[in-house]
Scaffold this motif. Structure first.
Motif, PDB file in Angstrom:
ATOM      1  N   VAL A 130       0.821  -1.103   0.039  1.00  0.00           N
ATOM      2  CA  VAL A 130       0.087  -0.031  -0.010  1.00  0.00           C
ATOM      3  C   VAL A 130       0.951   1.200   0.078  1.00  0.00           C
ATOM      4  CG1 VAL A 130      -1.783   1.357   1.440  1.00  0.00           C
ATOM      5  CG2 VAL A 130      -1.796  -1.219   1.142  1.00  0.00           C
ATOM      6  N   LEU A 131       2.001   1.148   0.785  1.00  0.00           N
ATOM      7  CA  LEU A 131       2.932   2.533   0.921  1.00  0.00           C
ATOM      8  C   LEU A 131       3.487   2.874  -0.470  1.00  0.00           C
ATOM      9  CD1 LEU A 131       4.299   4.580   2.498  1.00  0.00           C
ATOM     10  CD2 LEU A 131       6.295   2.789   2.937  1.00  0.00           C
ATOM     11  N   ARG A 132       3.746   1.914  -1.289  1.00  0.00           N
ATOM     12  CA  ARG A 132       4.567   2.158  -2.650  1.00  0.00           C
ATOM     13  C   ARG A 132       3.366   2.575  -3.458  1.00  0.00           C
ATOM     14  NH1 ARG A 132       8.207  -2.301  -5.101  1.00  0.00           N
ATOM     15  NH2 ARG A 132       7.909  -1.058  -6.855  1.00  0.00           N
ATOM     16  N   HIS A 133       2.189   1.768  -3.410  1.00  0.00           N
ATOM     17  CA  HIS A 133       0.989   2.262  -4.147  1.00  0.00           C
ATOM     18  C   HIS A 133       0.680   3.889  -4.141  1.00  0.00           C
ATOM     19  CE1 HIS A 133      -3.076   0.866  -6.105  1.00  0.00           C
ATOM     20  NE2 HIS A 133      -3.196   2.354  -5.571  1.00  0.00           N
ATOM     21  N   TRP A 134       0.501   4.282  -3.031  1.00  0.00           N
ATOM     22  CA  TRP A 134       0.133   5.740  -2.542  1.00  0.00           C
ATOM     23  C   TRP A 134       1.222   6.651  -2.794  1.00  0.00           C
ATOM     24  CZ3 TRP A 134      -4.630   7.361  -2.470  1.00  0.00           C
ATOM     25  CH2 TRP A 134      -5.662   6.521  -2.213  1.00  0.00           C
ATOM     26  N   LEU A 135       2.667   6.069  -2.679  1.00  0.00           N
ATOM     27  CA  LEU A 135       3.720   7.166  -2.852  1.00  0.00           C
ATOM     28  C   LEU A 135       3.715   7.342  -4.444  1.00  0.00           C
ATOM     29  CD1 LEU A 135       6.231   8.470  -1.833  1.00  0.00           C
ATOM     30  CD2 LEU A 135       7.420   6.213  -2.287  1.00  0.00           C
ATOM     31  N   VAL A 136       3.632   6.294  -5.299  1.00  0.00           N
ATOM     32  CA  VAL A 136       3.827   6.510  -6.804  1.00  0.00           C
ATOM     33  C   VAL A 136       2.540   7.402  -7.115  1.00  0.00           C
ATOM     34  CG1 VAL A 136       3.825   5.711  -8.917  1.00  0.00           C
ATOM     35  CG2 VAL A 136       5.149   4.527  -7.027  1.00  0.00           C
ATOM     36  N   PHE A 137       1.351   7.106  -6.742  1.00  0.00           N
ATOM     37  CA  PHE A 137       0.140   7.806  -7.008  1.00  0.00           C
ATOM     38  C   PHE A 137       0.195   9.308  -6.760  1.00  0.00           C
ATOM     39  CE2 PHE A 137      -4.190   9.234  -6.134  1.00  0.00           C
ATOM     40  CZ  PHE A 137      -4.846   9.098  -7.059  1.00  0.00           C
ATOM     41  N   GLY A 138       0.927   9.428  -5.220  1.00  0.00           N
ATOM     42  CA  GLY A 138       0.849  10.892  -4.769  1.00  0.00           C
ATOM     43  C   GLY A 138       1.981  11.452  -5.529  1.00  0.00           C
ATOM     44  N   ILE A 139       2.993  10.978  -5.739  1.00  0.00           N
ATOM     45  CA  ILE A 139       3.747  11.980  -6.676  1.00  0.00           C
ATOM     46  C   ILE A 139       3.500  12.312  -7.902  1.00  0.00           C
ATOM     47  CG2 ILE A 139       6.289  11.520  -7.895  1.00  0.00           C
ATOM     48  CD1 ILE A 139       7.190   9.883  -5.637  1.00  0.00           C
ATOM     49  N   GLY A 237       2.316   6.250 -16.981  1.00  0.00           N
ATOM     50  CA  GLY A 237       1.752   4.683 -17.116  1.00  0.00           C
ATOM     51  C   GLY A 237       2.817   3.673 -16.728  1.00  0.00           C
ATOM     52  N   ILE A 238       4.058   3.939 -17.198  1.00  0.00           N
ATOM     53  CA  ILE A 238       4.986   2.713 -16.926  1.00  0.00           C
ATOM     54  C   ILE A 238       5.497   2.931 -15.573  1.00  0.00           C
ATOM     55  CG2 ILE A 238       7.373   2.316 -17.613  1.00  0.00           C
ATOM     56  CD1 ILE A 238       6.639   2.920 -20.533  1.00  0.00           C
ATOM     57  N   ALA A 239       5.572   4.105 -15.165  1.00  0.00           N
ATOM     58  CA  ALA A 239       6.283   4.431 -13.748  1.00  0.00           C
ATOM     59  C   ALA A 239       5.202   3.632 -12.638  1.00  0.00           C
ATOM     60  CB  ALA A 239       6.381   6.069 -13.431  1.00  0.00           C
ATOM     61  N   CYS A 240       3.892   3.897 -12.810  1.00  0.00           N
ATOM     62  CA  CYS A 240       2.759   3.186 -12.301  1.00  0.00           C
ATOM     63  C   CYS A 240       2.976   1.839 -12.301  1.00  0.00           C
ATOM     64  CB  CYS A 240       1.322   3.941 -12.414  1.00  0.00           C
ATOM     65  SG  CYS A 240       1.028   5.419 -12.003  1.00  0.00           S
ATOM     66  N   GLY A 241       3.067   1.315 -13.370  1.00  0.00           N
ATOM     67  CA  GLY A 241       3.000  -0.278 -13.630  1.00  0.00           C
ATOM     68  C   GLY A 241       4.342  -0.837 -12.797  1.00  0.00           C
ATOM     69  N   VAL A 242       5.233  -0.205 -13.070  1.00  0.00           N
ATOM     70  CA  VAL A 242       6.576  -0.668 -12.188  1.00  0.00           C
ATOM     71  C   VAL A 242       6.555  -0.330 -10.938  1.00  0.00           C
ATOM     72  CG1 VAL A 242       9.037  -0.485 -12.114  1.00  0.00           C
ATOM     73  CG2 VAL A 242       7.966  -0.362 -14.402  1.00  0.00           C
ATOM     74  N   GLY A 243       5.857   0.851 -10.551  1.00  0.00           N
ATOM     75  CA  GLY A 243       5.890   1.154  -9.255  1.00  0.00           C
ATOM     76  C   GLY A 243       4.942   0.447  -8.135  1.00  0.00           C
TER      77      GLY A 243
END
Length: 302
Positions: A130-139, A237-243
């Motif tokens: 969840v942390l990585r999920h919200w970190l990438v989303f927030g950035i 999209g790629i950043a979120c996919g990898v993130g």
């Protein structure tokens, strides 16, 4: 092969839809910029509605592609929407491609090919913490908000580019959340999907992104907005996919060099195509004045 066909089909519909939307939005009243009133005004245009219908169909195909394949594979394919936008714009402006146009086409095609072959996207389908999920989303969302704030302080031409960049970042996040919603639907059915926040976020981001895109289309010629939109979406999209979606790219030195080169070619090709004179210019001032006069009369009647 199915993913490639869906991705290219989605890119075709998106590219055609963007041109029709911009052709209608470029003559909207200036005071409607970044307002829901812009959408209400454009709904009276058959050309804009056709463009929206094509875009929605393209988003459906892209959702199917994202459900069938990895986001780091689908996003570069969606970047080819500018090729189809160029094809329709050529008919509108009656311009030939020429050396610069074909150079941009080859750069974009080569960039997509090199990135996919070098990165060899694998995995996907397993969400990270969840942390990585919200970190990438927030950035990514924070960058989009920053771009919108900066755009309001710039001249109209530069404002359009930043608004389109912000919309592209949000659309990249939307693609990732669409993939996440598809995973929830596959694993838990409709009940789990409706209990999740992702499908509602997809709709909300879609509306916000639509307002940003139409405002960018209204502010300046298509060449100042569509390249930025097309370049930002696959990167986000790629950043979120990898993130946070578990996509994996090959990380050897040679592969990293190829991936960087491929992404650079995609961005450069998008910019070269976007600067081509085949993409339509701004709305004629006489037509803008007539539409503004009509809007003023409507406000007077109210």
């Amino acid at each position: 092969m199915v993913v490639f066909l869906l991705g290219v089909g989605a890119a075709c519909l998106l590219g055609l839809g963007f041109v029709l939307q911009q052709h209608a939005a470029q003559c909207a009243p200036r005071e409607q910029l970044l307002s829901y009133r812009l959408l209400l005004s454009l709904m009276r245009s058959r050309e804009w509605l056709l463009g929206i219908a094509l875009m929605v169909c393209g988003q459906i195909l892209s959702a199917l592609a994202l459900n069938a394949g990895r986001i780091s594979l689908v996003e570069p394919l969606l970047a080819t929407n500018l090729l189809f936008a160029m094809a329709l714009a050529r008919r509108i402006t009656r311009q030939t491609l020429g050396a610069s146009g074909w150079g941009g086409v080859l750069l974009l095609a080569a960039g997509v090919t090199v990135f996919i072959l070098s990165g060899s996207p694998t995995g996907g389908g397993t969400e990270k913490g969840v942390l990585r999920h919200w970190l990438v989303f927030g950035i990514v969302a924070g960058l989009a908000l920053l771009l919108v704030s900066l755009a309001r302080r710039l001249p109209r031409v530069r404002e359009a580019t930043l608004l389109a960049l912000a919309a592209g970042l949000l659309y990249g996040v939307q693609d990732a959340l669409t993939r996440t919603a598809g995973l929830r639907l596959d694993h838990g059915g409709v009940a789990l999907l409706l209990r999740s926040w992702q499908p509602y976020a997809v709709v909300a981001i879609g509306v916000i992104g639509l307002i940003l895109v139409q405002s960018a289309f209204e502010s300046a010629p298509l060449k100042m907005s569509l390249p930025a939109l097309t370049a930002a979406q696959p990167l986000a999209g790629i950043a979120c996919g990898v993130g946070f979606l578990g996509d994996r790219l090959t990380l050897t030195p040679g592969a990293l060099a190829g991936e960087a080169f491929g992404l650079a070619c995609i961005v450069l090709g998008v910019v070269v195509i976007g600067r081509h004179p085949a993409l339509p210019d701004a709305c004629p001032e006489s037509l803008r004045q007539r539409r503004q006069a009509g809007a003023d009369r409507e406000m007077t009647y109210r």
